[in-house]
Design a protein around this motif. Structure first.
Motif, PDB file in Angstrom:
ATOM      1  N   ALA A  13       0.834  -1.208   0.000  1.00  0.00           N
ATOM      2  CA  ALA A  13       0.000   0.000   0.000  1.00  0.00           C
ATOM      3  C   ALA A  13       0.868   1.258   0.000  1.00  0.00           C
ATOM      4  O   ALA A  13       0.594   2.213  -0.731  1.00  0.00           O
ATOM      5  N   CYS A  14       1.914   1.275   0.810  1.00  0.00           N
ATOM      6  CA  CYS A  14       2.806   2.443   0.866  1.00  0.00           C
ATOM      7  C   CYS A  14       3.443   2.705  -0.494  1.00  0.00           C
ATOM      8  O   CYS A  14       3.513   3.846  -0.948  1.00  0.00           O
ATOM      9  N   ALA A  15       3.901   1.646  -1.149  1.00  0.00           N
ATOM     10  CA  ALA A  15       4.505   1.811  -2.477  1.00  0.00           C
ATOM     11  C   ALA A  15       3.495   2.427  -3.440  1.00  0.00           C
ATOM     12  O   ALA A  15       3.833   3.331  -4.214  1.00  0.00           O
ATOM     13  N   PHE A  16       2.252   1.973  -3.403  1.00  0.00           N
ATOM     14  CA  PHE A  16       1.217   2.516  -4.286  1.00  0.00           C
ATOM     15  C   PHE A  16       0.974   4.001  -4.020  1.00  0.00           C
ATOM     16  O   PHE A  16       0.997   4.821  -4.946  1.00  0.00           O
ATOM     17  N   TYR A  17       0.745   4.380  -2.778  1.00  0.00           N
ATOM     18  CA  TYR A  17       0.417   5.776  -2.466  1.00  0.00           C
ATOM     19  C   TYR A  17       1.607   6.711  -2.685  1.00  0.00           C
ATOM     20  O   TYR A  17       1.430   7.865  -3.056  1.00  0.00           O
ATOM     21  N   GLU A  18       2.815   6.214  -2.498  1.00  0.00           N
ATOM     22  CA  GLU A  18       4.006   7.037  -2.739  1.00  0.00           C
ATOM     23  C   GLU A  18       4.341   7.107  -4.229  1.00  0.00           C
ATOM     24  O   GLU A  18       4.519   8.195  -4.775  1.00  0.00           O
TER      25      GLU A  18
END
Length: 132
Positions: A13-18
């Protein structure tokens, strides 16, 4: 102040939002579950919390982006555009664009832009995702 989305894989999720939406990470509080906070603007934040949960079908958070075109083409390439809960992408009466995507945990995210923002004409030709 903030909205919290429940994710089933915080790292993904962090990779997606960043990487896909360009949000900037903030320090998260020390919690008893994995979490990451992001700055949306000077007053609002997105909090991601890793839990096993069932995402909402229509419930969503809306993020207004500066470059609707780039995000549209990336989300289309990744097959993340979801027209089932609220219909196809559209230009709203005020001129802003609106589309809905699913993040890696299946949370629904509305993507919009400022009224009058430049929109690539190819977007209006996407009959699968656009509704005039």
């Amino acid at each position: 102040n903030h909205v919290t989305l429940i994710v089933d894989n915080l790292e993904e999720a962090c990779a997606f939002y960043e990487e896909e939406l360009g949000l900037k990470a903030l320090p998260a509080w020390k919690l008893d579950f994995p979490a990451q906070f992001y700055r949306i603007n000077d007053e609002q934040q997105l909090h991601l919390a890793e839990w096993k949960d069932k995402p909402s079908f229509r419930g969503h958070v809306c993020l207004q982006v500066e470059d609707f075109n780039t995000i549209y083409f990336r989300m289309k390439e990744q097959a993340r555009i979801d027209v089932t809960p609220w219909g196809k992408m559209r230009r709203l009466p005020d001129g802003a664009m609106q589309m809905f995507i699913r993040d890696p945990s299946n949370n629904l995210v509305e993507i919009s832009c400022q009224p009058g923002a430049e929109v690539d004409p190819a977007i209006f030709e996407d009959e699968e995702h656009y509704n005039d």
